[in-house]
Structure formats: structure tokens, C-alpha cells
Design a protein around this motif. Sequence first.
Motif, PDB file in Angstrom:
ATOM      1  N   SER A   1       4.586   6.169  -1.529  1.00  0.00           N
ATOM      2  CA  SER A   1       4.615   5.147  -2.586  1.00  0.00           C
ATOM      3  C   SER A   1       3.278   4.443  -2.780  1.00  0.00           C
TER       4      SER A   1
ATOM      5  N   ALA B   1       6.856   5.955 -11.849  1.00  0.00           N
ATOM      6  CA  ALA B   1       5.856   7.019 -11.785  1.00  0.00           C
ATOM      7  C   ALA B   1       6.071   7.969 -12.948  1.00  0.00           C
TER       8      ALA B   1
ATOM      9  N   ALA C   1       1.365   5.602 -11.118  1.00  0.00           N
ATOM     10  CA  ALA C   1       2.399   4.690 -10.652  1.00  0.00           C
ATOM     11  C   ALA C   1       2.065   3.321 -11.245  1.00  0.00           C
TER      12      ALA C   1
ATOM     13  N   SER D   1      12.643  11.053  -6.356  1.00  0.00           N
ATOM     14  CA  SER D   1      12.199  10.267  -5.211  1.00  0.00           C
ATOM     15  C   SER D   1      13.197  10.412  -4.073  1.00  0.00           C
TER      16      SER D   1
END
Length: 183
Positions: free
Chosen positions: A104, A47, A57, A81
Motif C-alpha cells: 500500500s 488505485a 494511488a 486487493s
Amino acid sequence: RIFIGSEDKRLFGFDYSTGSPKKLWEYDIDSPCRMKPCVLSTIDAVAAASVNGSVYALDRASGKCRWNFAAGASVIGNMASGMISGVEHIFFGSDDGNFYCMDSSGKKLWDFKTGGKIRSEPAVSGNRVFFGSEDGFLYGLDMVTGREIFRHKTGGIIYGRPLLSGDRIYFGSTDGYIYSAGL
């Protein structure tokens, strides 16, 4: 593999396994990328964001765009993340003072409004995420709900990534001080 964003409005994927770099792919974006891409390990994606506030992404192997998201303003700070209920999520701030949590698949889970630009890289620990803002506060949020669970005021701006160690958090401010706070 290594992933790079550039001022010339492109994202790159390189393979360094042979000892010399081999470009795997490049992807055109809408404006310069001034942050390091965030590698998402559970979905084989990377990303990255642009100065215009577009978040992308991309598939790590092919560079194909899986999804994109339009933040409200420039995204200059690095992303982080973390896992929520076994699903990897992305955390980042933007210049309009909003801090975002995306899953995600590119769905926004929540956002949190601060009083200044956010260019601090988040630090994730357990079910919490911490970041600084140009409003002089270091924030701690519950990763699942986005609810504020911690706030500490400084006399300056917080640009750096906070450091978590045990039950303490350490961070610097443009006021010239290094802070330590219990969590």
C-alpha cells in the motif's frame, strides 16, 4: 463515493451521499484509464492504472497522489486487493505478461512472468491469487512469495475473473469452454 477512470486521461472521485453526484476531485494521468479503480480500504486510497502502464494511488478524499509506479507495459485489466500480514496489497497484470504485487506504500513486493498479456481481473482467496493470461493458462500464486502453486492450460485466452467456491475454481476461456479445477 464512486471513483472513475476515463478515456480523457483523468481519474475522478464523486460523492453520491446527497442523492445527486458531487465531484470531489479530478486527477490528470498520462494516458487513458480503461479499468475500474481499486478501492483500498485500509489506507483510504484508490488505485488505478493507465494504458501507458502508470499505476497511481490517490487519496480517496482529496485526490492527492500518494505514489505512482511504472509497470513495464499497458495495464488494461482490473486490479484486486488482498491482505498480507495485516497490510493491504494490490495485484494486477500488464500487457508485457508480468503480474505484480505492490504494497500500500507503492513498493513492488514481487512480479511473475507469464507468456502472454494479462487482462484478467485477479481473484484473491486466503493467501493465494488467481488470474488468467493470453497464453491460455490460469495461474495461481502464493500471495506472499509470488511462487506459482497452480497452473491450468486451456485452448484459448482467459480474460475473465476466476470464481472461487470452496475447494474449486471456475473460469472461462475464448475456446468456448467453462473450466472447473480442484485446488
